[in-house]
Design a protein around this motif. Structure first.
Motif, PDB file in Angstrom:
ATOM      1  N   UNK A 290      72.709  10.669  -9.094  1.00 60.24           N
ATOM      2  CA  UNK A 290      72.349  10.966  -7.698  1.00 60.24           C
ATOM      3  C   UNK A 290      70.850  10.800  -7.483  1.00 60.24           C
ATOM      4  N   UNK A 291      70.052  11.086  -8.509  1.00 63.29           N
ATOM      5  CA  UNK A 291      68.603  10.899  -8.383  1.00 63.29           C
ATOM      6  C   UNK A 291      68.279   9.417  -8.223  1.00 63.29           C
ATOM      7  N   UNK A 292      68.994   8.572  -8.938  1.00 63.42           N
ATOM      8  CA  UNK A 292      68.784   7.129  -8.798  1.00 63.42           C
ATOM      9  C   UNK A 292      69.143   6.684  -7.386  1.00 63.42           C
ATOM     10  N   UNK A 293      70.240   7.221  -6.867  1.00 67.25           N
ATOM     11  CA  UNK A 293      70.649   6.892  -5.492  1.00 67.25           C
ATOM     12  C   UNK A 293      69.620   7.394  -4.480  1.00 67.25           C
ATOM     13  N   UNK A 294      69.121   8.599  -4.693  1.00 64.89           N
ATOM     14  CA  UNK A 294      68.139   9.158  -3.762  1.00 64.89           C
ATOM     15  C   UNK A 294      66.812   8.408  -3.820  1.00 64.89           C
ATOM     16  N   UNK A 295      66.411   7.973  -5.013  1.00 60.81           N
ATOM     17  CA  UNK A 295      65.187   7.166  -5.109  1.00 60.81           C
ATOM     18  C   UNK A 295      65.344   5.869  -4.321  1.00 60.81           C
ATOM     19  N   UNK A 296      66.517   5.255  -4.425  1.00 53.28           N
ATOM     20  CA  UNK A 296      66.767   4.029  -3.658  1.00 53.28           C
ATOM     21  C   UNK A 296      66.772   4.325  -2.162  1.00 53.28           C
ATOM     22  N   UNK A 297      67.348   5.470  -1.785  1.00 47.24           N
ATOM     23  CA  UNK A 297      67.375   5.875  -0.376  1.00 47.24           C
ATOM     24  C   UNK A 297      65.958   6.084   0.150  1.00 47.24           C
ATOM     25  N   UNK A 298      65.106   6.742  -0.651  1.00 43.58           N
ATOM     26  CA  UNK A 298      63.710   6.967  -0.269  1.00 43.58           C
ATOM     27  C   UNK A 298      63.012   5.625  -0.058  1.00 43.58           C
ATOM     28  N   UNK A 299      63.210   4.703  -0.981  1.00 48.15           N
ATOM     29  CA  UNK A 299      62.582   3.387  -0.855  1.00 48.15           C
ATOM     30  C   UNK A 299      63.085   2.648   0.385  1.00 48.15           C
ATOM     31  N   UNK A 300      64.375   2.734   0.630  1.00 50.28           N
ATOM     32  CA  UNK A 300      64.940   2.080   1.829  1.00 50.28           C
ATOM     33  C   UNK A 300      64.350   2.678   3.112  1.00 50.28           C
ATOM     34  N   UNK A 301      64.241   4.007   3.159  1.00 51.02           N
ATOM     35  CA  UNK A 301      63.666   4.655   4.346  1.00 51.02           C
ATOM     36  C   UNK A 301      62.197   4.278   4.521  1.00 51.02           C
ATOM     37  N   UNK A 302      61.474   4.187   3.420  1.00 50.78           N
ATOM     38  CA  UNK A 302      60.072   3.768   3.500  1.00 50.78           C
ATOM     39  C   UNK A 302      59.966   2.356   4.068  1.00 50.78           C
ATOM     40  N   UNK A 303      60.839   1.490   3.627  1.00 47.16           N
ATOM     41  CA  UNK A 303      60.796   0.095   4.085  1.00 47.16           C
ATOM     42  C   UNK A 303      61.278  -0.060   5.523  1.00 47.16           C
ATOM     43  N   UNK A 304      61.980   0.947   6.035  1.00 44.78           N
ATOM     44  CA  UNK A 304      62.377   0.950   7.443  1.00 44.78           C
ATOM     45  C   UNK A 304      61.236   1.417   8.341  1.00 44.78           C
ATOM     46  N   UNK A 305      60.125   1.812   7.729  1.00 40.66           N
ATOM     47  CA  UNK A 305      58.971   2.236   8.491  1.00 40.66           C
ATOM     48  C   UNK A 305      58.893   3.733   8.745  1.00 40.66           C
ATOM     49  N   UNK A 306      59.722   4.504   8.055  1.00 37.91           N
ATOM     50  CA  UNK A 306      59.705   5.960   8.232  1.00 37.91           C
ATOM     51  C   UNK A 306      58.457   6.552   7.575  1.00 37.91           C
ATOM     52  N   UNK A 307      57.917   7.594   8.194  1.00 37.59           N
ATOM     53  CA  UNK A 307      56.774   8.295   7.619  1.00 37.59           C
ATOM     54  C   UNK A 307      57.273   9.216   6.501  1.00 37.59           C
ATOM     55  N   UNK A 308      56.340   9.755   5.716  1.00 37.56           N
ATOM     56  CA  UNK A 308      56.715  10.684   4.649  1.00 37.56           C
ATOM     57  C   UNK A 308      57.445  11.888   5.221  1.00 37.56           C
ATOM     58  N   UNK A 309      56.959  12.401   6.349  1.00 39.44           N
ATOM     59  CA  UNK A 309      57.595  13.555   6.988  1.00 39.44           C
ATOM     60  C   UNK A 309      59.022  13.221   7.432  1.00 39.44           C
ATOM     61  N   UNK A 310      59.234  12.023   7.947  1.00 32.40           N
ATOM     62  CA  UNK A 310      60.577  11.626   8.383  1.00 32.40           C
ATOM     63  C   UNK A 310      61.519  11.468   7.192  1.00 32.40           C
ATOM     64  N   UNK A 311      61.006  10.941   6.079  1.00 33.43           N
ATOM     65  CA  UNK A 311      61.825  10.799   4.875  1.00 33.43           C
ATOM     66  C   UNK A 311      62.239  12.182   4.380  1.00 33.43           C
ATOM     67  N   UNK A 312      61.283  13.108   4.334  1.00 35.68           N
ATOM     68  CA  UNK A 312      61.588  14.470   3.880  1.00 35.68           C
ATOM     69  C   UNK A 312      62.574  15.147   4.826  1.00 35.68           C
ATOM     70  N   UNK A 313      62.363  14.969   6.125  1.00 39.32           N
ATOM     71  CA  UNK A 313      63.264  15.571   7.115  1.00 39.32           C
ATOM     72  C   UNK A 313      64.690  15.036   6.938  1.00 39.32           C
ATOM     73  N   UNK A 314      64.820  13.748   6.683  1.00 37.28           N
ATOM     74  CA  UNK A 314      66.133  13.135   6.464  1.00 37.28           C
ATOM     75  C   UNK A 314      66.827  13.778   5.261  1.00 37.28           C
ATOM     76  N   UNK A 315      66.094  13.931   4.163  1.00 34.04           N
ATOM     77  CA  UNK A 315      66.692  14.508   2.955  1.00 34.04           C
ATOM     78  C   UNK A 315      66.994  15.995   3.133  1.00 34.04           C
ATOM     79  N   UNK A 316      66.142  16.717   3.850  1.00 32.75           N
ATOM     80  CA  UNK A 316      66.397  18.138   4.111  1.00 32.75           C
ATOM     81  C   UNK A 316      67.634  18.282   4.983  1.00 32.75           C
ATOM     82  N   UNK A 317      67.813  17.404   5.949  1.00 30.97           N
ATOM     83  CA  UNK A 317      68.990  17.457   6.817  1.00 30.97           C
ATOM     84  C   UNK A 317      70.274  17.251   6.018  1.00 30.97           C
ATOM     85  N   UNK A 318      70.212  16.423   4.986  1.00 32.98           N
ATOM     86  CA  UNK A 318      71.403  16.138   4.185  1.00 32.98           C
ATOM     87  C   UNK A 318      71.625  17.141   3.067  1.00 32.98           C
ATOM     88  N   UNK A 319      70.541  17.600   2.413  1.00 31.70           N
ATOM     89  CA  UNK A 319      70.684  18.415   1.196  1.00 31.70           C
ATOM     90  C   UNK A 319      70.112  19.820   1.315  1.00 31.70           C
TER      91      UNK A 319
END
Length: 140
Positions: A56-85
């Protein structure tokens, strides 16, 4: 017999090695590593996303990278993960009513403990003074 079994056991082990992510530049790599150090693996619990080898950590690292490449800010990436987990995914949870116990609980316990110790010391000090006064009044 052992000579036949050992090689099959070695070959039977999982070989799911995941290739490290390919970054477009050093800034993206630094940002990715900083983010994954601030996020907790939801399975390992005491490891960051960067340190964990869980699937799951490998999947989440890929998810973080994908969100970064979509132009999301660090705060938006964290908010996305907090909303899910949940808030647990953050190593430094936000200060809000649901996390007050986490942030201020240790200080409150220390404060209450200090009052208890002070009360015990004060009570014992009072008993010693009373005992000393009784001894002085007695004649031997």
């Amino acid at each position: 017999m052992l000579v036949l079994v050992v090689p099959t056991l070695v070959l039977a082990q999982a070989t799911d090695t995941v290739a490290p992510p390919q970054f477009t530049d050093r800034a993206e790599a630094r940002r990715f590593h900083a983010l994954t150090e601030e996020l907790r693996c939801v399975k390992c619990q005491n490891q960051s996303l960067a340190d964990s080898n869980a699937a799951i950590a490998q999947d989440l690292r890929q998810e973080v990278l994908d969100l970064m490449r979509q132009g999301k800010t660090d705060a938006e990436v964290k908010h996305y993960l907090v909303a899910r987990y949940g808030e647990f995914v953050l190593y430094r949870p936000r200060v809000e009513p649901t996390t007050w116990l986490l942030w201020f609980g240790p200080a409150a316990v220390l404060l209450v403990g200090g009052f208890v110790v002070a009360g015990i010391v004060r009570k014992r000090g009072g008993n010693r003074q009373a005992a000393a006064a009784v001894d002085e009044d007695q004649e031997w």
